[in-house]
Write a protein that holds these residues in place. Structure first.
Motif, PDB file in Angstrom:
ATOM      1  N   ALA A  83       0.844  -1.207   0.000  1.00 28.61           N
ATOM      2  CA  ALA A  83       0.000   0.000   0.000  1.00 28.61           C
ATOM      3  C   ALA A  83       0.876   1.252   0.000  1.00 28.61           C
ATOM      4  O   ALA A  83       0.610   2.211  -0.734  1.00 28.61           O
ATOM      5  N   GLY A  84       1.951   1.227   0.797  1.00 34.28           N
ATOM      6  CA  GLY A  84       2.857   2.384   0.841  1.00 34.28           C
ATOM      7  C   GLY A  84       3.496   2.644  -0.519  1.00 34.28           C
ATOM      8  O   GLY A  84       3.598   3.791  -0.962  1.00 34.28           O
ATOM      9  N   LEU A  87       1.051   4.264  -2.872  1.00 32.77           N
ATOM     10  CA  LEU A  87       0.867   5.686  -2.556  1.00 32.77           C
ATOM     11  C   LEU A  87       2.087   6.495  -3.000  1.00 32.77           C
ATOM     12  O   LEU A  87       1.958   7.589  -3.560  1.00 32.77           O
ATOM     13  N   ARG A  88       3.280   5.924  -2.766  1.00 32.34           N
ATOM     14  CA  ARG A  88       4.502   6.635  -3.198  1.00 32.34           C
ATOM     15  C   ARG A  88       4.542   6.765  -4.721  1.00 32.34           C
ATOM     16  O   ARG A  88       5.050   7.749  -5.254  1.00 32.34           O
ATOM     17  N   ILE A 105       1.968  11.428   4.273  1.00 37.82           N
ATOM     18  CA  ILE A 105       3.025  10.456   4.600  1.00 37.82           C
ATOM     19  C   ILE A 105       4.140  11.123   5.415  1.00 37.82           C
ATOM     20  O   ILE A 105       4.633  10.550   6.383  1.00 37.82           O
ATOM     21  N   ARG A 109       0.861  10.177   8.946  1.00 37.03           N
ATOM     22  CA  ARG A 109      -0.558   9.862   9.113  1.00 37.03           C
ATOM     23  C   ARG A 109      -1.026   8.900   8.025  1.00 37.03           C
ATOM     24  O   ARG A 109      -0.248   8.500   7.158  1.00 37.03           O
ATOM     25  N   ILE A 110      -2.294   8.549   8.107  1.00 36.46           N
ATOM     26  CA  ILE A 110      -2.829   7.544   7.189  1.00 36.46           C
ATOM     27  C   ILE A 110      -3.706   8.209   6.131  1.00 36.46           C
ATOM     28  O   ILE A 110      -4.562   9.034   6.444  1.00 36.46           O
ATOM     29  N   VAL A 111      -3.453   7.834   4.909  1.00 38.47           N
ATOM     30  CA  VAL A 111      -4.227   8.348   3.782  1.00 38.47           C
ATOM     31  C   VAL A 111      -5.639   7.756   3.874  1.00 38.47           C
ATOM     32  O   VAL A 111      -5.792   6.590   4.249  1.00 38.47           O
ATOM     33  N   GLY A 136       1.189  -3.816   4.434  1.00 47.44           N
ATOM     34  CA  GLY A 136       0.949  -2.510   5.073  1.00 47.44           C
ATOM     35  C   GLY A 136      -0.520  -2.129   5.039  1.00 47.44           C
ATOM     36  O   GLY A 136      -0.864  -0.946   5.094  1.00 47.44           O
ATOM     37  N   PHE A 137      -1.363  -3.111   5.002  1.00 48.83           N
ATOM     38  CA  PHE A 137      -2.793  -2.875   4.903  1.00 48.83           C
ATOM     39  C   PHE A 137      -3.531  -4.064   5.520  1.00 48.83           C
ATOM     40  O   PHE A 137      -3.135  -5.210   5.253  1.00 48.83           O
ATOM     41  N   ARG A 139      -4.265  -0.700   7.894  1.00 50.73           N
ATOM     42  CA  ARG A 139      -3.593   0.006   8.982  1.00 50.73           C
ATOM     43  C   ARG A 139      -4.562   0.382  10.095  1.00 50.73           C
ATOM     44  O   ARG A 139      -4.137   0.852  11.143  1.00 50.73           O
ATOM     45  N   ASN A 143      -9.614   1.283   7.365  1.00 51.95           N
ATOM     46  CA  ASN A 143      -9.005   0.633   6.186  1.00 51.95           C
ATOM     47  C   ASN A 143      -9.693  -0.709   5.934  1.00 51.95           C
ATOM     48  O   ASN A 143     -10.085  -1.036   4.821  1.00 51.95           O
ATOM     49  N   ARG A 179      13.545   7.406   1.823  1.00 49.97           N
ATOM     50  CA  ARG A 179      12.118   7.654   2.058  1.00 49.97           C
ATOM     51  C   ARG A 179      11.916   8.916   2.898  1.00 49.97           C
ATOM     52  O   ARG A 179      12.627   9.135   3.875  1.00 49.97           O
ATOM     53  N   ASP A 181       9.753   9.544   4.969  1.00 51.63           N
ATOM     54  CA  ASP A 181       9.249   9.287   6.322  1.00 51.63           C
ATOM     55  C   ASP A 181      10.249   8.522   7.192  1.00 51.63           C
ATOM     56  O   ASP A 181       9.946   8.173   8.321  1.00 51.63           O
ATOM     57  N   ARG A 190       4.585   7.857  13.221  1.00 52.73           N
ATOM     58  CA  ARG A 190       4.081   6.602  12.632  1.00 52.73           C
ATOM     59  C   ARG A 190       3.854   5.552  13.719  1.00 52.73           C
ATOM     60  O   ARG A 190       2.886   4.793  13.678  1.00 52.73           O
TER      61      ARG A 190
END
Ligand SMILES: Nc1ncnc2c1ncn2[C@@H]1O[C@H](COP(=O)(O)OP(=O)(O)OP(=O)(O)O)[C@@H](O)[C@H]1O
Ligand SMILES: Nc1ccn([C@H]2C[C@H](O)[C@@H](COP(=O)(O)O)O2)c(=O)n1
Ligand SMILES: [Mg+2]
Length: 240
Positions: A83-84, A87-88, A105, A109-111, A136-137, A139, A143, A179, A181, A190
């Motif tokens: 998932a990350g 998003l990236r 990110i 926080r969470i999208v 990663g899902f 979260r 979700n 990254r 983050d 996180r």
């Protein structure tokens, strides 16, 4: 066009609401989230010949999810969807909402779930594989519930990489993948989000008998030996 993003509020318990209001992004900015390539509703996954076999991969930042997913892909032939990473990729390709995803990110926080689930759904629909490793899902409960609503499926199994905070921080700070983050300030945020939102998800799948909790400290290969039994029913495509 993507539908209006739902509010988090129905999924947040009153005791958690004050901390979560600091952790989740303001919803207004996401309300008109759209995509250039609309996905036909109810196509794809459900119309494939094989029923999807879905594995969710949970664990805190740096717990080793991506590392173990690579081994699962090699050994059992799953399609890895992080998932990350999805998003990236939106950030990297400067999609309309890339900069908002980036800010979220960076803040640790969470999208909003609708955004992430639709990215996952698109990849599932495009894949020829029917075995998915969704890293990663979920979260959060939000979700999880969004996935069930939008995809209309539940995971077959759920892996949870359990790792002490100190070890996670050490690994993330040494990761060196550039990254945005992977810095101490974002990691602290996180970890806070993880602590606040992960447990209800873990408990949900534990109650359903789907959870495989793995002690994520030790050599990567030793950890993978704990992973193997979860896939006992799956064909081995390559011994690693
Ligand atoms: N068992 C292990 N022992 C020591 N280091 C590890 C181990 N597993 C992974 N690492 C290293 O720790 C770092 C984080 O691992 P990885 O990227 O797999 O974690 P992750 O759970 O996917 O993190 P994130 O949620 O931030 O994406 C990487 O540099 C990886 O090489
Ligand atoms: N379900 C998810 C997964 C990831 N994100 C965002 C927030 C995370 O800190 C970041 C990096 O994810 P990772 O590569 O560590 O799995 O991506 C999210 O909002 N929702
Ligand atoms: Mg990862």
């Amino acid at each position: 066009m993507w539908r209006r993003v739902a509010s988090f509020s129905p999924f947040i318990s009153s005791t958690k609401s004050s901390i979560l209001s600091q952790l989740v992004p303001t919803m207004k900015i996401w309300e008109s989230f759209t995509t250039e390539a609309p996905i036909p509703v109810n196509h794809g996954i459900s119309s494939k010949d094989s029923t999807p076999f879905i594995t969710f991969v949970l664990g805190g930042p740096g717990s080793g999810k991506g590392t173990q997913c690579a081994k699962i892909v090699d050994t059992y032939g799953f399609k890895h969807l992080s998932a990350g990473d999805l998003l990236r990729r939106e950030i990297a390709r400067n999609s309309e909402y890339g900069s908002t995803i980036l800010d979220t990110i960076k803040e640790g926080r969470i999208v909003p779930s609708e955004v992430t689930v639709r990215l996952i759904r698109r990849e599932m629909e495009l894949s020829d594989n029917h075995k998915f490793l969704i890293d990663g899902f979920p979260r959060s409960e939000e979700n999880r519930i969004s996935f069930e609503r939008i995809i209309g499926a539940e995971p077959n199994i759920v892996l949870f990489f359990d790792c002490p905070e100190e070890e996670m921080v050490k690994r993330v700070l040494n990761r060196n993948q550039g990254r945005v983050d992977d810095n101490i300030d974002t990691i602290k945020k996180r970890l806070k989000v993880f602590e606040a939102l992960n447990l209800p998800v873990v408990n949900h799948y534990a109650k359903k008998g789907k959870l495989h909790k793995i002690w994520a400290v030790g050599a990567e290969d030793e950890i993978f030996e704990q992973v193997r039994p979860a896939f006992a029913g799956c064909e081995v495509i390559s011994e690693s």
